[in-house]
Design a protein around this motif. Structure first.
Motif, mmCIF file in Angstrom:
data_model
loop_
_atom_site.group_PDB
_atom_site.id
_atom_site.type_symbol
_atom_site.label_atom_id
_atom_site.label_comp_id
_atom_site.label_asym_id
_atom_site.label_seq_id
_atom_site.Cartn_x
_atom_site.Cartn_y
_atom_site.Cartn_z
ATOM 1 N N THR A 1 0.860 -1.189 0.000
ATOM 2 C CA THR A 1 0.000 0.000 0.000
ATOM 3 C C THR A 1 0.891 1.231 0.000
ATOM 4 O O THR A 1 2.059 1.190 0.381
ATOM 5 C CB THR A 1 -0.934 0.051 1.230
ATOM 6 O OG1 THR A 1 -0.121 0.054 2.414
ATOM 7 C CG2 THR A 1 -1.905 -1.117 1.227
ATOM 8 N N SER A 2 0.294 2.337 -0.462
ATOM 9 C CA SER A 2 0.959 3.628 -0.450
ATOM 10 C C SER A 2 -0.060 4.689 -0.089
ATOM 11 O O SER A 2 -1.209 4.619 -0.541
ATOM 12 C CB SER A 2 1.546 3.931 -1.842
ATOM 13 O OG SER A 2 2.026 5.274 -1.888
ATOM 14 N N SER A 3 0.344 5.629 0.737
ATOM 15 C CA SER A 3 -0.573 6.721 1.079
ATOM 16 C C SER A 3 -0.030 8.058 0.601
ATOM 17 O O SER A 3 -0.717 9.070 0.681
ATOM 18 C CB SER A 3 -0.774 6.772 2.596
ATOM 19 O OG SER A 3 0.505 6.924 3.219
ATOM 20 N N GLU A 4 1.199 8.073 0.130
ATOM 21 C CA GLU A 4 1.787 9.318 -0.383
ATOM 22 C C GLU A 4 2.269 9.052 -1.796
ATOM 23 O O GLU A 4 2.992 8.075 -2.038
ATOM 24 C CB GLU A 4 2.975 9.747 0.484
ATOM 25 C CG GLU A 4 2.584 10.231 1.882
ATOM 26 C CD GLU A 4 3.785 10.227 2.810
ATOM 27 O OE1 GLU A 4 3.668 9.661 3.906
ATOM 28 O OE2 GLU A 4 4.845 10.750 2.384
ATOM 29 N N TYR A 5 1.846 9.951 -2.694
ATOM 30 C CA TYR A 5 2.206 9.748 -4.102
ATOM 31 C C TYR A 5 2.234 11.074 -4.836
ATOM 32 O O TYR A 5 1.692 12.077 -4.336
ATOM 33 C CB TYR A 5 1.189 8.815 -4.765
ATOM 34 C CG TYR A 5 -0.221 9.376 -4.765
ATOM 35 C CD1 TYR A 5 -1.087 9.132 -3.699
ATOM 36 C CD2 TYR A 5 -0.675 10.182 -5.809
ATOM 37 C CE1 TYR A 5 -2.362 9.666 -3.674
ATOM 38 C CE2 TYR A 5 -1.945 10.717 -5.788
ATOM 39 C CZ TYR A 5 -2.785 10.451 -4.719
ATOM 40 O OH TYR A 5 -4.041 10.998 -4.695
#
Ligand SMILES: Nc1nc(SCCc2ccccc2)c2[nH]cnc2n1
Length: 156
Positions: free
Chosen positions: A87-91
């Protein structure tokens, strides 16, 4: 022992919504999923996860975290898929349609499980609550899960 096929799967998550992509061709065509694909020789699994997300969605993740390990076996096929889930929350960037995927934000309360792989309904709640998980799913064809194991783990 047949070498597992290494694959990545990335979900970009905001507080109330998650980015899914409609697979436009190939394996899993017609189903909403995270972004991912094969780990090429000469790259790490994490490098492949960043690369595939960028190629398929246009997004550059800044903080991928591995949250799951899923193994998929298909009756009659000796190759087991070993899928590393991130998962990623910053992009950076904007979701952009690619040849492989059509991206769309979904509210986490209305995930389209009926238009996703059948196993997702079992492990997606663990991903959404921030658990780490490890699972094995035996498929017959692409629609029927004959049996599975799934557990929350402290570390992957
Ligand atoms: N959610 C989910 N994903 C996959 S394949 C994901 C890895 C992949 C493979 C090929 C292209 C892009 C991404 C599954 N297989 C069986 N159940 C499944 N569930």
């Amino acid at each position: 022992m047949v070498a597992n096929k290494l694959l990545t799967l990335v979900f970009v998550r905001e507080s109330t919504r998650i980015l899914l992509g409609l697979k436009k061709r190939g394996f899993g065509m017609g189903r909403w999923n995270g972004f991912g694909g094969k780990v090429e020789s000469g790259e790490t699994i994490v490098q492949a996860a960043y690369r595939e997300l960028k190629e398929e969605s246009g997004l550059e993740a800044k903080n991928l975290q591995e949250v799951g390990l899923l193994k998929f076996e298909f009756v009659g096929d000796p190759q087991i898929l070993e899928v590393h889930v991130f998962t990623s929350s910053e992009y950076e960037g904007q979701p952009t349609e690619s040849s492989e995927m059509k991206p769309q934000w979904y509210d986490i309360d209305s995930i389209p499980f009926d238009k996703m792989w059948p196993d997702d309904k079992w492990w997606f709640p663990l991903l959404l609550k921030g658990s780490k998980f490890s699972g094995y799913f035996l498929f017959e064809g692409h629609d029927d899960v004959l049996n599975y194991t799934l557990e929350e783990v402290d570390s992957l």
